[in-house]
Scaffold this active site. Structure first.
Site, PDB file in Angstrom:
ATOM      1  N   ASP A  55       0.841  -1.208   0.000  1.00  0.00           N
ATOM      2  CA  ASP A  55       0.000   0.000   0.000  1.00  0.00           C
ATOM      3  C   ASP A  55       0.873   1.254   0.000  1.00  0.00           C
ATOM      4  OD1 ASP A  55      -2.379  -1.454  -0.017  1.00  0.00           O
ATOM      5  OD2 ASP A  55      -2.290  -1.744   2.145  1.00  0.00           O
ATOM      6  N   LYS A  91       0.633  -8.082  -2.619  1.00  0.00           N
ATOM      7  CA  LYS A  91      -0.708  -7.641  -3.034  1.00  0.00           C
ATOM      8  C   LYS A  91      -0.632  -6.218  -3.587  1.00  0.00           C
ATOM      9  CE  LYS A  91      -4.138  -6.316  -0.096  1.00  0.00           C
ATOM     10  NZ  LYS A  91      -4.758  -5.078  -0.602  1.00  0.00           N
ATOM     11  N   ASP A 118      -5.483  -6.963  -6.397  1.00  0.00           N
ATOM     12  CA  ASP A 118      -6.671  -6.745  -5.551  1.00  0.00           C
ATOM     13  C   ASP A 118      -7.482  -5.583  -6.106  1.00  0.00           C
ATOM     14  OD1 ASP A 118      -8.455  -6.528  -3.431  1.00  0.00           O
ATOM     15  OD2 ASP A 118      -7.002  -5.605  -2.073  1.00  0.00           O
ATOM     16  N   LEU A 119      -8.182  -5.826  -7.225  1.00  0.00           N
ATOM     17  CA  LEU A 119      -8.963  -4.750  -7.849  1.00  0.00           C
ATOM     18  C   LEU A 119     -10.463  -4.951  -7.678  1.00  0.00           C
ATOM     19  CD1 LEU A 119      -6.867  -4.075 -11.109  1.00  0.00           C
ATOM     20  CD2 LEU A 119      -6.754  -2.922  -8.890  1.00  0.00           C
ATOM     21  N   LYS A 120     -10.875  -6.069  -7.090  1.00  0.00           N
ATOM     22  CA  LYS A 120     -12.287  -6.319  -6.730  1.00  0.00           C
ATOM     23  C   LYS A 120     -13.235  -5.962  -7.871  1.00  0.00           C
ATOM     24  CE  LYS A 120     -11.468  -5.374  -1.795  1.00  0.00           C
ATOM     25  NZ  LYS A 120     -10.134  -4.746  -1.807  1.00  0.00           N
ATOM     26  N   HIS A 166     -16.293  -5.732 -10.313  1.00  0.00           N
ATOM     27  CA  HIS A 166     -17.750  -5.844 -10.123  1.00  0.00           C
ATOM     28  C   HIS A 166     -18.407  -5.076 -11.267  1.00  0.00           C
ATOM     29  CE1 HIS A 166     -21.391  -5.354  -7.137  1.00  0.00           C
ATOM     30  NE2 HIS A 166     -21.731  -5.881  -8.294  1.00  0.00           N
ATOM     31  N   ASP A 167     -18.961  -5.825 -12.235  1.00  0.00           N
ATOM     32  CA  ASP A 167     -19.550  -5.172 -13.412  1.00  0.00           C
ATOM     33  C   ASP A 167     -20.396  -6.231 -14.117  1.00  0.00           C
ATOM     34  OD1 ASP A 167     -19.908  -3.439 -15.720  1.00  0.00           O
ATOM     35  OD2 ASP A 167     -18.038  -2.444 -15.151  1.00  0.00           O
ATOM     36  N   PRO A 201     -21.205  -9.383 -16.511  1.00  0.00           N
ATOM     37  CA  PRO A 201     -20.339 -10.557 -16.690  1.00  0.00           C
ATOM     38  C   PRO A 201     -19.294 -10.407 -17.791  1.00  0.00           C
ATOM     39  CG  PRO A 201     -22.603 -11.255 -16.298  1.00  0.00           C
ATOM     40  CD  PRO A 201     -22.635  -9.763 -16.407  1.00  0.00           C
ATOM     41  N   THR A 227     -15.643  -5.495   5.149  1.00  0.00           N
ATOM     42  CA  THR A 227     -15.685  -5.441   6.622  1.00  0.00           C
ATOM     43  C   THR A 227     -16.057  -4.045   7.137  1.00  0.00           C
ATOM     44  OG1 THR A 227     -13.320  -5.132   6.534  1.00  0.00           O
ATOM     45  CG2 THR A 227     -14.100  -7.339   7.098  1.00  0.00           C
ATOM     46  N   GLN A 270      -6.892  -1.295  12.299  1.00  0.00           N
ATOM     47  CA  GLN A 270      -7.638  -2.566  12.200  1.00  0.00           C
ATOM     48  C   GLN A 270      -8.442  -2.770  13.488  1.00  0.00           C
ATOM     49  OE1 GLN A 270      -8.070  -4.413   9.682  1.00  0.00           O
ATOM     50  NE2 GLN A 270      -6.324  -4.174   8.297  1.00  0.00           N
ATOM     51  N   ARG A 310       1.234  -3.019   7.033  1.00  0.00           N
ATOM     52  CA  ARG A 310       2.125  -2.155   7.811  1.00  0.00           C
ATOM     53  C   ARG A 310       3.057  -2.844   8.796  1.00  0.00           C
ATOM     54  NH1 ARG A 310      -2.963   1.576   8.828  1.00  0.00           N
ATOM     55  NH2 ARG A 310      -3.822  -0.532   8.578  1.00  0.00           N
TER      56      ARG A 310
HETATM   57  O1  C5P Z   1      -1.458  -2.602   6.883  1.00  0.00           O
HETATM   58  P1  C5P Z   1      -2.518  -3.663   7.062  1.00  0.00           P
HETATM   59  O2  C5P Z   1      -1.946  -4.997   7.523  1.00  0.00           O
HETATM   60  O3  C5P Z   1      -3.660  -3.213   7.926  1.00  0.00           O
HETATM   61  O4  C5P Z   1      -3.067  -3.892   5.586  1.00  0.00           O
HETATM   62  C1  C5P Z   1      -4.114  -4.770   5.326  1.00  0.00           C
HETATM   63  C2  C5P Z   1      -4.423  -4.794   3.853  1.00  0.00           C
HETATM   64  O5  C5P Z   1      -5.583  -5.608   3.673  1.00  0.00           O
HETATM   65  C3  C5P Z   1      -4.761  -3.440   3.237  1.00  0.00           C
HETATM   66  O6  C5P Z   1      -4.341  -3.473   1.868  1.00  0.00           O
HETATM   67  C4  C5P Z   1      -6.271  -3.376   3.314  1.00  0.00           C
HETATM   68  O7  C5P Z   1      -6.843  -2.583   2.319  1.00  0.00           O
HETATM   69  C5  C5P Z   1      -6.635  -4.850   3.096  1.00  0.00           C
HETATM   70  N1  C5P Z   1      -7.930  -5.239   3.633  1.00  0.00           N
HETATM   71  C6  C5P Z   1      -8.270  -5.104   4.966  1.00  0.00           C
HETATM   72  N2  C5P Z   1      -9.500  -5.481   5.417  1.00  0.00           N
HETATM   73  C7  C5P Z   1     -10.384  -5.996   4.568  1.00  0.00           C
HETATM   74  C8  C5P Z   1     -10.059  -6.171   3.223  1.00  0.00           C
HETATM   75  C9  C5P Z   1      -8.812  -5.761   2.787  1.00  0.00           C
HETATM   76  O8  C5P Z   1      -7.455  -4.649   5.759  1.00  0.00           O
HETATM   77  N3  C5P Z   1     -11.553  -6.390   5.022  1.00  0.00           N
END
Ligand code: C5P
Length: 239
Positions: A17, A39, A66-68, A70-71, A73, A126, A196, A217
């Protein structure tokens, strides 16, 4: 390395990131593809694009894009085909795109020619509360929606889901051993929690049934990222 790691390769997927490619590449120069995968998410991809992904792949890293998607098919299938051409190891789509979208994506990765990438689905973000789910017309708790959408993803032929490690044991029991559970929100006991909310240690997440751990991180902000990775890998190997 444990026998499990030998079979699966590294379980840690480092979240790159970074706001620019140079920082990402400086970090990557300090770690080794035998110890982790990488990632690449929306921020870095939007800034640095496919070229960066190809550079990481050329350096020997497995890349989770990780581009998720959604559109409709057809559009998602074409996007998945394009990602496959970059040589990525894993990519993801939203289960909320529905069965036909997921089946189209699966068919696209299966017929993409090169090494077949893993295709996983995001169920419920989440960040969504039960109230917010209600606002967009989804009844029930986030956990109930996660299980329902993970079952739908599995029946559409998707290889796994992104989920919280807190959900891993329920999903592992529900969906069996061949379904991939990719879990962020992981923190070694000694690491800062940052923003988190519901965290788990790497060893607890693996014990709960997670297949891969997305960690950002605690590794990217560490003075010695390779050392942190080694510690995490040996903690997981000790299970
Ligand atoms: O730095 P950290 O360990 O918190 O990074 C977690 C990674 O996982 C980030 O790229 C975040 O966008 C991703 N992520 C998350 N929770 C989710 C889905 C993805 O933390 N539910």
């Amino acid at each position: 390395m444990t026998s499990v790691e030998n079979q699966m390769g590294p379980r840690v997927v480092v979240a790159l990131d970074y706001p620019e490619a140079k920082q990402a590449l400086d970090f990557v120069g300090r770690i080794d593809p035998t110890q982790c995968r990488l990632k690449v998410g929306k921020e870095l991809f939007t800034l640095a694009g496919p070229q960066l992904v190809e550079t990481l792949v050329a350096k020997g890293f497995d890349v989770f894009l990780d581009l998720k998607f959604h559109d409709i098919p057809n559009t998602v299938a074409n996007a998945c085909r394009a990602a496959s051409k970059l040589g990525v190891w894993m990519m993801n789509i939203h289960a909320l795109g529905g069965r036909r979208m997921m089946e189209a994506a699966r068919e696209a990765v299966e017929t993409s020619g090169s090494r077949r990438p893993h295709l996983i689905a995001v169920t419920i973000l989440t960040s969504h509360s039960e109230e917010e789910l209600g606002e967009i017309g989804l009844s029930g708790s986030p956990a109930e929606n996660v299980v329902r959408l993970a079952n739908l993803a599995q029946s559409a032929g998707v290889d796994g889901v992104v989920c919280s490690a807190q959900e891993s044991s329920v999903l592992r029991a529900e969906l069996g051993n061949d379904f991939m559970l990719v879990t962020p929100g992981i923190r070694p006991a000694s690491a800062a929690v940052n923003d988190q909310k519901r965290i788990m240690t790497p060893e607890d997440a693996i014990a709960a049934g997670s297949s891969y751990l997305v960690i950002g991180r605690p590794i990217t902000a560490a003075e010695d990222p390779a050392g942190v990775l080694l510690t995490i890998n040996s903690a997981i190997g000790a299970i």
